[in-house]
Write a protein that holds these residues in place. Sequence first.
Motif, PDB file in Angstrom:
ATOM      1  N   GLY A 111       0.788  -1.220   0.000  1.00 33.26           N
ATOM      2  CA  GLY A 111       0.000   0.000   0.000  1.00 33.26           C
ATOM      3  C   GLY A 111       0.824   1.275   0.000  1.00 33.26           C
ATOM      4  O   GLY A 111       2.038   1.264   0.229  1.00 33.26           O
ATOM      5  N   LEU A 112       0.124   2.383  -0.248  1.00 28.17           N
ATOM      6  CA  LEU A 112       0.780   3.690  -0.339  1.00 28.17           C
ATOM      7  C   LEU A 112       1.411   4.092   0.992  1.00 28.17           C
ATOM      8  O   LEU A 112       2.522   4.633   1.029  1.00 28.17           O
ATOM      9  N   GLY A 113       0.704   3.838   2.078  1.00 29.07           N
ATOM     10  CA  GLY A 113       1.264   4.182   3.380  1.00 29.07           C
ATOM     11  C   GLY A 113       2.586   3.474   3.631  1.00 29.07           C
ATOM     12  O   GLY A 113       3.554   4.070   4.121  1.00 29.07           O
ATOM     13  N   HIS A 114       2.643   2.217   3.271  1.00 26.59           N
ATOM     14  CA  HIS A 114       3.874   1.441   3.452  1.00 26.59           C
ATOM     15  C   HIS A 114       4.984   1.976   2.558  1.00 26.59           C
ATOM     16  O   HIS A 114       6.151   2.054   2.981  1.00 26.59           O
ATOM     17  N   ALA A 115       4.646   2.369   1.325  1.00 24.11           N
ATOM     18  CA  ALA A 115       5.648   2.914   0.408  1.00 24.11           C
ATOM     19  C   ALA A 115       6.269   4.185   0.977  1.00 24.11           C
ATOM     20  O   ALA A 115       7.493   4.371   0.931  1.00 24.11           O
ATOM     21  N   VAL A 116       5.436   5.061   1.522  1.00 23.26           N
ATOM     22  CA  VAL A 116       5.946   6.295   2.134  1.00 23.26           C
ATOM     23  C   VAL A 116       6.795   5.964   3.354  1.00 23.26           C
ATOM     24  O   VAL A 116       7.870   6.547   3.567  1.00 23.26           O
ATOM     25  N   TRP A 117       6.351   5.011   4.162  1.00 24.70           N
ATOM     26  CA  TRP A 117       7.090   4.589   5.357  1.00 24.70           C
ATOM     27  C   TRP A 117       8.480   4.073   5.006  1.00 24.70           C
ATOM     28  O   TRP A 117       9.433   4.279   5.765  1.00 24.70           O
ATOM     29  N   CYS A 118       8.604   3.427   3.862  1.00 24.12           N
ATOM     30  CA  CYS A 118       9.899   2.881   3.438  1.00 24.12           C
ATOM     31  C   CYS A 118      10.972   3.977   3.312  1.00 24.12           C
ATOM     32  O   CYS A 118      12.162   3.701   3.458  1.00 24.12           O
ATOM     33  N   GLY A 189     -11.661  14.827   9.455  1.00 27.83           N
ATOM     34  CA  GLY A 189     -11.633  13.381   9.291  1.00 27.83           C
ATOM     35  C   GLY A 189     -11.388  13.002   7.843  1.00 27.83           C
ATOM     36  O   GLY A 189     -11.569  13.818   6.936  1.00 27.83           O
ATOM     37  N   MET A 190     -10.966  11.767   7.635  1.00 24.13           N
ATOM     38  CA  MET A 190     -10.752  11.234   6.289  1.00 24.13           C
ATOM     39  C   MET A 190     -11.242   9.794   6.263  1.00 24.13           C
ATOM     40  O   MET A 190     -11.021   9.040   7.213  1.00 24.13           O
ATOM     41  N   VAL A 191     -11.902   9.436   5.180  1.00 25.79           N
ATOM     42  CA  VAL A 191     -12.413   8.080   5.028  1.00 25.79           C
ATOM     43  C   VAL A 191     -11.886   7.502   3.720  1.00 25.79           C
ATOM     44  O   VAL A 191     -12.043   8.109   2.655  1.00 25.79           O
ATOM     45  N   LYS A 223      -1.959  -0.309  11.404  1.00 28.95           N
ATOM     46  CA  LYS A 223      -2.541  -1.599  11.064  1.00 28.95           C
ATOM     47  C   LYS A 223      -3.074  -1.537   9.633  1.00 28.95           C
ATOM     48  O   LYS A 223      -3.347  -0.461   9.114  1.00 28.95           O
ATOM     49  N   LYS A 224      -3.235  -2.691   9.017  1.00 32.20           N
ATOM     50  CA  LYS A 224      -3.749  -2.729   7.663  1.00 32.20           C
ATOM     51  C   LYS A 224      -5.172  -2.181   7.624  1.00 32.20           C
ATOM     52  O   LYS A 224      -5.975  -2.426   8.518  1.00 32.20           O
ATOM     53  N   GLY A 225      -5.467  -1.426   6.550  1.00 32.18           N
ATOM     54  CA  GLY A 225      -6.786  -0.836   6.403  1.00 32.18           C
ATOM     55  C   GLY A 225      -7.501  -1.375   5.191  1.00 32.18           C
ATOM     56  O   GLY A 225      -7.434  -2.576   4.889  1.00 32.18           O
ATOM     57  N   ALA A 226      -8.178  -0.478   4.444  1.00 30.85           N
ATOM     58  CA  ALA A 226      -8.951  -0.876   3.266  1.00 30.85           C
ATOM     59  C   ALA A 226      -8.071  -1.639   2.277  1.00 30.85           C
ATOM     60  O   ALA A 226      -6.936  -1.263   2.016  1.00 30.85           O
ATOM     61  N   GLY A 227      -8.627  -2.754   1.758  1.00 32.54           N
ATOM     62  CA  GLY A 227      -7.907  -3.549   0.775  1.00 32.54           C
ATOM     63  C   GLY A 227      -6.777  -4.360   1.358  1.00 32.54           C
ATOM     64  O   GLY A 227      -5.946  -4.905   0.615  1.00 32.54           O
ATOM     65  N   GLY A 228      -6.692  -4.439   2.691  1.00 35.65           N
ATOM     66  CA  GLY A 228      -5.612  -5.198   3.308  1.00 35.65           C
ATOM     67  C   GLY A 228      -4.264  -4.532   3.169  1.00 35.65           C
ATOM     68  O   GLY A 228      -3.214  -5.187   3.281  1.00 35.65           O
ATOM     69  N   GLU A 229      -4.245  -3.198   2.948  1.00 41.98           N
ATOM     70  CA  GLU A 229      -3.007  -2.453   2.758  1.00 41.98           C
ATOM     71  C   GLU A 229      -2.865  -1.395   3.845  1.00 41.98           C
ATOM     72  O   GLU A 229      -3.823  -1.057   4.545  1.00 41.98           O
ATOM     73  N   TYR A 230      -1.653  -0.862   3.962  1.00 40.73           N
ATOM     74  CA  TYR A 230      -1.400   0.233   4.894  1.00 40.73           C
ATOM     75  C   TYR A 230      -1.722   1.541   4.176  1.00 40.73           C
ATOM     76  O   TYR A 230      -1.018   1.943   3.244  1.00 40.73           O
ATOM     77  N   GLN A 231      -2.799   2.185   4.599  1.00 41.73           N
ATOM     78  CA  GLN A 231      -3.317   3.346   3.889  1.00 41.73           C
ATOM     79  C   GLN A 231      -2.729   4.645   4.441  1.00 41.73           C
ATOM     80  O   GLN A 231      -2.730   4.881   5.657  1.00 41.73           O
ATOM     81  N   LEU A 232      -2.241   5.486   3.548  1.00 39.07           N
ATOM     82  CA  LEU A 232      -1.710   6.778   3.953  1.00 39.07           C
ATOM     83  C   LEU A 232      -2.804   7.650   4.567  1.00 39.07           C
ATOM     84  O   LEU A 232      -2.561   8.389   5.526  1.00 39.07           O
ATOM     85  N   THR A 233      -4.014   7.543   4.041  1.00 34.75           N
ATOM     86  CA  THR A 233      -5.112   8.344   4.598  1.00 34.75           C
ATOM     87  C   THR A 233      -5.402   7.963   6.049  1.00 34.75           C
ATOM     88  O   THR A 233      -5.792   8.810   6.850  1.00 34.75           O
TER      89      THR A 233
END
Length: 297
Positions: A111-118, A189-191, A223-233
């Motif tokens: 996910g995008l969140g994980h990519a940024v975290w890298c 908030g963000m969804v 924790k993993k969010g929508a789609g089983g990925e780490y979401q930046l939102t």
Amino acid sequence: MQKKVTKAIFPVAGLGTRFLPATKSVPKEIMTLVDRPLVQYAIDEARAAGITEFIFVTSRGKGALEDYFDHAPVLEQELQQKGKNDLLATLNSTYMDSGAVAYIRQHRALGLGHAVWCARRLIADEPFAVILPDDVIAAEKPCLQQMVEAHAETGGNMVAAMEVPAEKAASYGVLDVAEDMGSVVSVKGMVEKPKPDEAPSNLAVIGRYILTPSILQNLDSMKKGAGGEYQLTDAIADDIRAGNPVYGYRFDGQRFDCGSKAGFLRATVAFALARDDLRNDLSEYLHEMVQLDKAAQ
């Protein structure tokens, strides 16, 4: 005084499966929109915004992307010998200074969140931008430059936002607006990818962000969010809950989703029609095609 935004992360680890078989051997980010790769539009936008350090989060098979920014001595010599100075200037605009570019591997597509975290170790304690090359924005003043200027006044986190039809909200992260101040909105908030009847607004987040280091700290425990990925939102939403300011920015310009075939084709037509050297021929061809279509009906 806000710290200046000088670093940008470009998440480019995706496999580009929507564009198979082309992306079997060509990274999606260097597929050409008219005569420039998608990533070049992103780089030019970042440079216009004052970015001087470029961080690419890549994956296996992206060697051609890295080579794109390198010097090409044989090609340079050929152009010099033939006096093709305009093409040589165009070639020079694709080069990146030594040390200006860093490449980080994302070994798993999480996910995008994980990519940024890298890229966290290259950010340190300063705000940074995130640019998704799939989102190409045609604007008189580049989108990220607009955001950097607004961020200098607001600080905090800032996301680019555009209004979308309710039925398309499920394809985006959507803002829950606390206060609408025109170009800038305060976000409570963000969804991520809400159902149409659960979207808090019609303001969708698109691929431009200015973020604070606290987002990286949030991603550390995400924790993993929508789609089983780490979401930046989700990480940005955590910052809201922690009391840190988050803003949406309504940019001036037209966004094209070049992550889809239809969006890529729309962008190709729009950018070609904006070119003096292509407009007349393409307009004539499109007119002919429309007339043929009408005749067939």
